[in-house]
Scaffold this motif. Structure first.
Motif, PDB file in Angstrom:
ATOM      1  N   ASN A  60      13.548   4.757 -10.048  1.00 31.48           N
ATOM      2  CA  ASN A  60      12.268   4.049 -10.072  1.00 31.48           C
ATOM      3  C   ASN A  60      11.133   5.085 -10.146  1.00 31.48           C
ATOM      4  O   ASN A  60      10.170   4.909 -10.905  1.00 31.48           O
ATOM      5  N   ASP A  78       3.143   1.601  -8.660  1.00 26.60           N
ATOM      6  CA  ASP A  78       4.115   1.770  -7.576  1.00 26.60           C
ATOM      7  C   ASP A  78       5.507   2.014  -8.135  1.00 26.60           C
ATOM      8  O   ASP A  78       6.175   1.089  -8.595  1.00 26.60           O
ATOM      9  N   PHE A 106      10.278   2.695  -4.868  1.00 27.98           N
ATOM     10  CA  PHE A 106      11.663   2.217  -4.870  1.00 27.98           C
ATOM     11  C   PHE A 106      11.786   0.981  -5.733  1.00 27.98           C
ATOM     12  O   PHE A 106      10.878   0.150  -5.786  1.00 27.98           O
ATOM     13  N   LEU A 145       6.571  -1.218 -10.427  1.00 30.01           N
ATOM     14  CA  LEU A 145       7.608  -1.031 -11.440  1.00 30.01           C
ATOM     15  C   LEU A 145       8.923  -1.623 -10.929  1.00 30.01           C
ATOM     16  O   LEU A 145       9.389  -1.259  -9.842  1.00 30.01           O
ATOM     17  N   SER A 199       7.878  -1.970  -3.977  1.00 31.91           N
ATOM     18  CA  SER A 199       8.697  -1.152  -3.067  1.00 31.91           C
ATOM     19  C   SER A 199       8.736  -1.761  -1.673  1.00 31.91           C
ATOM     20  O   SER A 199       7.695  -2.065  -1.091  1.00 31.91           O
TER      21      SER A 199
HETATM   22  K   LIG Z   1       8.613  -0.133  -7.243  1.00 34.37           K
END
Ligand SMILES: [K+]
Ligand SMILES: NC(=O)C1=CN([C@@H]2O[C@H](COP(=O)(O)OP(=O)(O)OC[C@H]3O[C@@H](n4cnc5c(N)ncnc54)[C@H](O)[C@@H]3O)[C@@H](O)[C@H]2O)[C@@H](O)CC1
Ligand SMILES: Nc1ncnc2c1ncn2[C@@H]1O[C@H](COP(=O)(O)OP(=O)(O)O)[C@@H](O)[C@H]1O
Length: 499
Positions: free
Chosen positions: A60, A122, A125, A154, A158
């Motif tokens: 990620n 972002d 994670f 993304l 997270s």
């Molecule tokens: K993310």
């Protein structure tokens, strides 16, 4: 294809299969490109504003580094906050890092207090999150809470579990994105439980992977294509008997309003005749809705009627008797509120329900669902899809597990997540209206599955319309929903006719 929702295990398999046919790094480069394109779109004419890119330890983070390099190449002032962790990065992520290093990206290792950004990306994670976000990662996520700009997550915000939509950890934290670009297939966790609050608007990018490479999804986002065929114009040569009778069974002492709200829901969703079969002495009539017919429940004939049982019904001996009679009947049945609690407490009622052959739709909120399953509401909420599937399997019925991102499940394990609705519905009585709408659709000959999916969608869409008109979310009342439901339904029928 875009409606389908994949589990992390399925996504890993999709990823592996796609990997095999491509040059190393291709998927990550595509993810980075999709992310930077979306970022540029979000910046619009504010491309001169600085962009903060958070890059975590896994792939990620690799996606984020690719995106940062692309943004820098496009002339954007991109700064990476890189938190690589202790393990070695994958080859792709290491390559993405080298690429970003070689370009004009800026680097920081902590959030500068008070800095202003045009956009935050972002990439801490994604689907590899293994435990609650803590330490430096947590500090960064806390820091984001005071930043006022769009946040693009993304793949997954997270800290959020992509399968369940729960924020990981008892005292967990997750990024609250305004937008999420998710890769290789949509994920259930972005649409239910905490998902809607953390993911914001979701865009799916398949990274060039074709639909032939995808496994069968057992979960999908609910939407018009699933039931639009049912919206047909009414024929002229019809009468009230053509559109079914709905009887709401409930309304014990002091709870007379609940079945009336259900009855209005049923009436405005097009049922031909609507009754309230009241446990307590029924009122003569409802002056603001005189179309509703009131009867005493004990003497009421269920034959040929669709029943909505439970709103304000209480747990008296009479309630239990009526419920047993309804379960044993051949009438299509919506089971709500107190009726669900009674079933949760009685193996006898459970077996009557499981043996039914006529359609049954259960409409539990998480606590009612927990009572049905003999667990706590927190456990239900920790995996709403699994809880709804388990309820459907045990009861042999269609289950509508209510709440943000309502989950609809059937006994074969198929689930839908409803994308409409808003927190204006978090008010007493809105569930009663939903049960009434569902009853009206069953009475008009819809299957349990279609009625459950459409009732939930329309109920949520009605609430969304009210918010658009300024009637909510704050102060929206359940009594305002039925008229909005009617508008939504007639619009759908009109749209269907003009197609
Ligand atoms: K993310
Ligand atoms: N592998 C591929 O083919 C592709 C992967 N993609 C991206 O890669 C992501 C999955 O990559 P990964 O499997 O590397 O997983 P992640 O990048 O989500 O994170 C895994 C890494 O974080 C660590 N970690 C997990 N939870 C942590 C926590 N709470 N605190 C600290 N460290 C933690 C793990 O030990 C591991 O090093 C996807 O979400 C997607 O964004 C995309 O690039 C598309 C292609
Ligand atoms: N925050 C929310 N976002 C979306 N829908 C919601 C939210 N809160 C409640 N709802 C919906 O409102 C209805 C509430 O039903 P329920 O909890 O049974 O209330 P009641 O019993 O008072 O009618 C359900 O359809 C539920 O999905």
């Amino acid at each position: 294809m875009e409606r389908h929702l994949y589990t992390v295990a399925q996504l890993r398999a999709i990823e592996q299969a796609a990997y095999a046919g491509l040059a190393p790094g291709t998927l990550m480069q595509r993810a980075g490109k999709a992310a930077s394109d979306f970022a540029l779109e979000l910046l619009g004419d504010r491309r001169d504003r600085p962009v903060l890119v958070l890059a975590g330890p896994g792939n990620n983070g690799g996606d984020a580094l690719e995106a940062a390099a692309n943004l820098a190449d496009a002339g954007v002032d991109a700064t990476v906050l890189h938190l690589p962790g202790r393990r070695d990065a994958s080859t792709e992520t290491a390559a993405a890092y080298e690429r970003a290093r070689a370009g004009s990206v800026g680097w920081i290792d902590m959030l500068p207090p008070g800095a202003e950004w045009g956009l935050v990306i972002d990439g801490l994670f994604g689907i590899g999150l293994e435990r609650p976000v803590d330490g430096d990662y947590r500090e960064v996520v806390v820091g984001l809470e005071t930043i006022r700009c769009p946040i693009l997550a993304l793949d997954v915000p997270s800290g959020l579990d992509a399968d369940t939509g729960a924020v990981i950890g008892p005292d967990g934290i997750a990024v609250r994105a305004t937008h999420t670009i998710t890769f290789l297939g949509d994920k259930p966790g972005l649409h239910t439980a905490d998902g809607r609050d953390h993911a914001g608007q979701v865009r799916v990018d398949m990274l060039g992977v074709g639909s032939e490479a995808l496994p069968r999804a057992t979960a999908q986002l609910s939407g018009l294509p699933l039931f639009a065929g049912r919206f047909t114009a009414r024929r002229h040569n019809t009468h009230k008997g053509s559109f079914g009778d709905v009887a709401i069974i409930g309304g014990a002492h002091g709870m007379a309003g609940a079945p009336v709200l259900s009855a209005r829901g049923a009436l405005y969703a097009g049922a031909g005749r609507v009754y309230v079969a009241a446990l307590n002495t029924p009122p003569g009539y409802d002056s603001s809705q005189p179309e509703i017919m009131f009867r005493a429940a004990e003497d009421f004939d269920f034959f040929g009627r669709t029943l909505v049982i439970g709103p304000g019904m209480g747990d008296s001996a009479s309630a239990i008797r009526l419920l047993a009679r309804a379960l044993d009947s051949d009438s299509p049945l919506v089971i709500d509120a107190d009726a669900l609690n009674l079933i949760g407490a009685s193996p006898d009622l459970q077996s009557r329900l499981a043996q039914r052959t006529a359609p049954a739709v259960l409409t539990p909120h998480p606590l009612e669902g927990a009572r049905l399953l003999g667990m706590t509401a927190a456990v239900v909420q920790s995996d709403r899809l699994e809880a709804a599937r388990e309820m459907a399997l045990r009861t042999n019925a269609t289950v509508i597990l209510k709440g943000s991102g309502t989950v609809i499940a059937r006994p074969d394990g198929e689930v839908l997540i409803n994308p409409t609705g808003n927190a204006g519905l978090a008010t007493a009585g809105s569930g009663d209206v939903l049960a009434g709408i569902c009853g009206a659709l069953l009475a008009q000959g819809w299957t349990g599955w279609e009625a459950a999916a459409a009732a939930t969608w329309i109920h949520g869409a009605a609430a969304d319309t009210l918010v658009d008109e300024g009637v909510g979310p704050i102060g929206m009342t359940a009594g305002e929903l039925p008229a909005a439901v009617r508008k939504v339904l007639n619009r759908l029928v009109k749209d269907a006719a003009s197609r």
